[in-house]
Design a protein around this motif. Structure first.
Motif, PDB file in Angstrom:
ATOM      1  N   TYR A  51      36.165  32.250   8.449  1.00  0.00           N
ATOM      2  CA  TYR A  51      36.154  33.715   8.493  1.00  0.00           C
ATOM      3  C   TYR A  51      37.011  34.198   9.651  1.00  0.00           C
ATOM      4  O   TYR A  51      36.948  33.641  10.747  1.00  0.00           O
ATOM      5  CB  TYR A  51      34.710  34.196   8.691  1.00  0.00           C
ATOM      6  N   LYS A  53      38.508  38.226  11.158  1.00  0.00           N
ATOM      7  CA  LYS A  53      38.622  39.679  10.996  1.00  0.00           C
ATOM      8  C   LYS A  53      39.403  40.217  12.189  1.00  0.00           C
ATOM      9  O   LYS A  53      39.131  39.852  13.325  1.00  0.00           O
ATOM     10  CB  LYS A  53      37.237  40.322  10.913  1.00  0.00           C
ATOM     11  N   GLU A  75      22.679  35.984   6.109  1.00  0.00           N
ATOM     12  CA  GLU A  75      23.586  37.135   6.239  1.00  0.00           C
ATOM     13  C   GLU A  75      25.001  36.680   6.613  1.00  0.00           C
ATOM     14  O   GLU A  75      25.983  37.228   6.115  1.00  0.00           O
ATOM     15  CB  GLU A  75      23.055  38.115   7.284  1.00  0.00           C
ATOM     16  N   LYS A  76      25.105  35.671   7.470  1.00  0.00           N
ATOM     17  CA  LYS A  76      26.418  35.128   7.826  1.00  0.00           C
ATOM     18  C   LYS A  76      27.092  34.494   6.617  1.00  0.00           C
ATOM     19  O   LYS A  76      28.277  34.681   6.392  1.00  0.00           O
ATOM     20  CB  LYS A  76      26.292  34.110   8.959  1.00  0.00           C
ATOM     21  N   ASP A  77      26.317  33.732   5.853  1.00  0.00           N
ATOM     22  CA  ASP A  77      26.860  33.114   4.647  1.00  0.00           C
ATOM     23  C   ASP A  77      27.370  34.174   3.671  1.00  0.00           C
ATOM     24  O   ASP A  77      28.432  34.013   3.077  1.00  0.00           O
ATOM     25  CB  ASP A  77      25.811  32.230   3.968  1.00  0.00           C
ATOM     26  N   ALA A  78      26.614  35.253   3.515  1.00  0.00           N
ATOM     27  CA  ALA A  78      27.033  36.338   2.620  1.00  0.00           C
ATOM     28  C   ALA A  78      28.314  37.000   3.134  1.00  0.00           C
ATOM     29  O   ALA A  78      29.205  37.326   2.336  1.00  0.00           O
ATOM     30  CB  ALA A  78      25.914  37.376   2.487  1.00  0.00           C
ATOM     31  N   LEU A  79      28.431  37.163   4.423  1.00  0.00           N
ATOM     32  CA  LEU A  79      29.639  37.740   5.027  1.00  0.00           C
ATOM     33  C   LEU A  79      30.854  36.852   4.720  1.00  0.00           C
ATOM     34  O   LEU A  79      31.905  37.338   4.292  1.00  0.00           O
ATOM     35  CB  LEU A  79      29.453  37.875   6.534  1.00  0.00           C
ATOM     36  N   ILE A  81      31.178  34.587   2.286  1.00  0.00           N
ATOM     37  CA  ILE A  81      31.440  34.575   0.834  1.00  0.00           C
ATOM     38  C   ILE A  81      32.128  35.851   0.398  1.00  0.00           C
ATOM     39  O   ILE A  81      33.076  35.825  -0.374  1.00  0.00           O
ATOM     40  CB  ILE A  81      30.125  34.346   0.045  1.00  0.00           C
ATOM     41  N   ASN A  82      31.700  37.007   0.912  1.00  0.00           N
ATOM     42  CA  ASN A  82      32.296  38.287   0.537  1.00  0.00           C
ATOM     43  C   ASN A  82      33.765  38.377   0.957  1.00  0.00           C
ATOM     44  O   ASN A  82      34.567  38.956   0.260  1.00  0.00           O
ATOM     45  CB  ASN A  82      31.511  39.453   1.123  1.00  0.00           C
ATOM     46  N   ILE A  83      34.097  37.788   2.082  1.00  0.00           N
ATOM     47  CA  ILE A  83      35.477  37.809   2.561  1.00  0.00           C
ATOM     48  C   ILE A  83      36.330  36.830   1.758  1.00  0.00           C
ATOM     49  O   ILE A  83      37.490  37.086   1.468  1.00  0.00           O
ATOM     50  CB  ILE A  83      35.545  37.463   4.074  1.00  0.00           C
ATOM     51  N   SER A  84      35.755  35.693   1.378  1.00  0.00           N
ATOM     52  CA  SER A  84      36.505  34.662   0.657  1.00  0.00           C
ATOM     53  C   SER A  84      36.873  35.077  -0.761  1.00  0.00           C
ATOM     54  O   SER A  84      37.829  34.599  -1.314  1.00  0.00           O
ATOM     55  CB  SER A  84      35.686  33.367   0.603  1.00  0.00           C
ATOM     56  N   ASN A  85      36.076  35.943  -1.369  1.00  0.00           N
ATOM     57  CA  ASN A  85      36.319  36.350  -2.760  1.00  0.00           C
ATOM     58  C   ASN A  85      37.243  37.536  -2.872  1.00  0.00           C
ATOM     59  O   ASN A  85      37.558  38.236  -2.061  1.00  0.00           O
ATOM     60  CB  ASN A  85      35.006  36.673  -3.463  1.00  0.00           C
TER      61      ASN A  85
END
Length: 85
Positions: A51, A53, A75-79, A81-85
């Motif tokens: 990640y 930013k 929450e970190k994992d979701a952050l 994943i959201n950036i990777s997609n």
């Protein structure tokens, strides 16, 4: 030219996450890999950068680093994943 700052997250070989900020992500990641970046990454070998930013000020990057460090692992994992997609 305005200086840019970045918040980054590293995934370690033992599946832990390390969050930091820098003005040069590639240089900082190399320091972590070489065992010279942080005490945490000396004990938990970096696997990959997962990640990044960008921010226009050091203060904004530091605030985001602080915010991310206080997130749960979920929450970190979701952050990430959201950036990777």
């Amino acid at each position: 030219m305005d200086k840019k700052y970045f918040v980054y997250i590293i995934l370690t070989v033992n599946n832990k996450l390390y969050c930091g900020y820098t003005d040069d992500v590639e240089r900082r990641y190399k320091l972590h890999v070489d065992g010279k970046g942080a005490k945490f990454t000396r004990a938990n070998k970096p696997l990959k950068l997962v990640y990044t930013k960008e921010f226009n000020s050091k203060q904004d990057a530091q605030k985001e680093e602080y915010r991310i460090k206080h997130l749960s692992r979920k929450e970190k994992d979701a952050l990430i994943i959201n950036i990777s997609n």
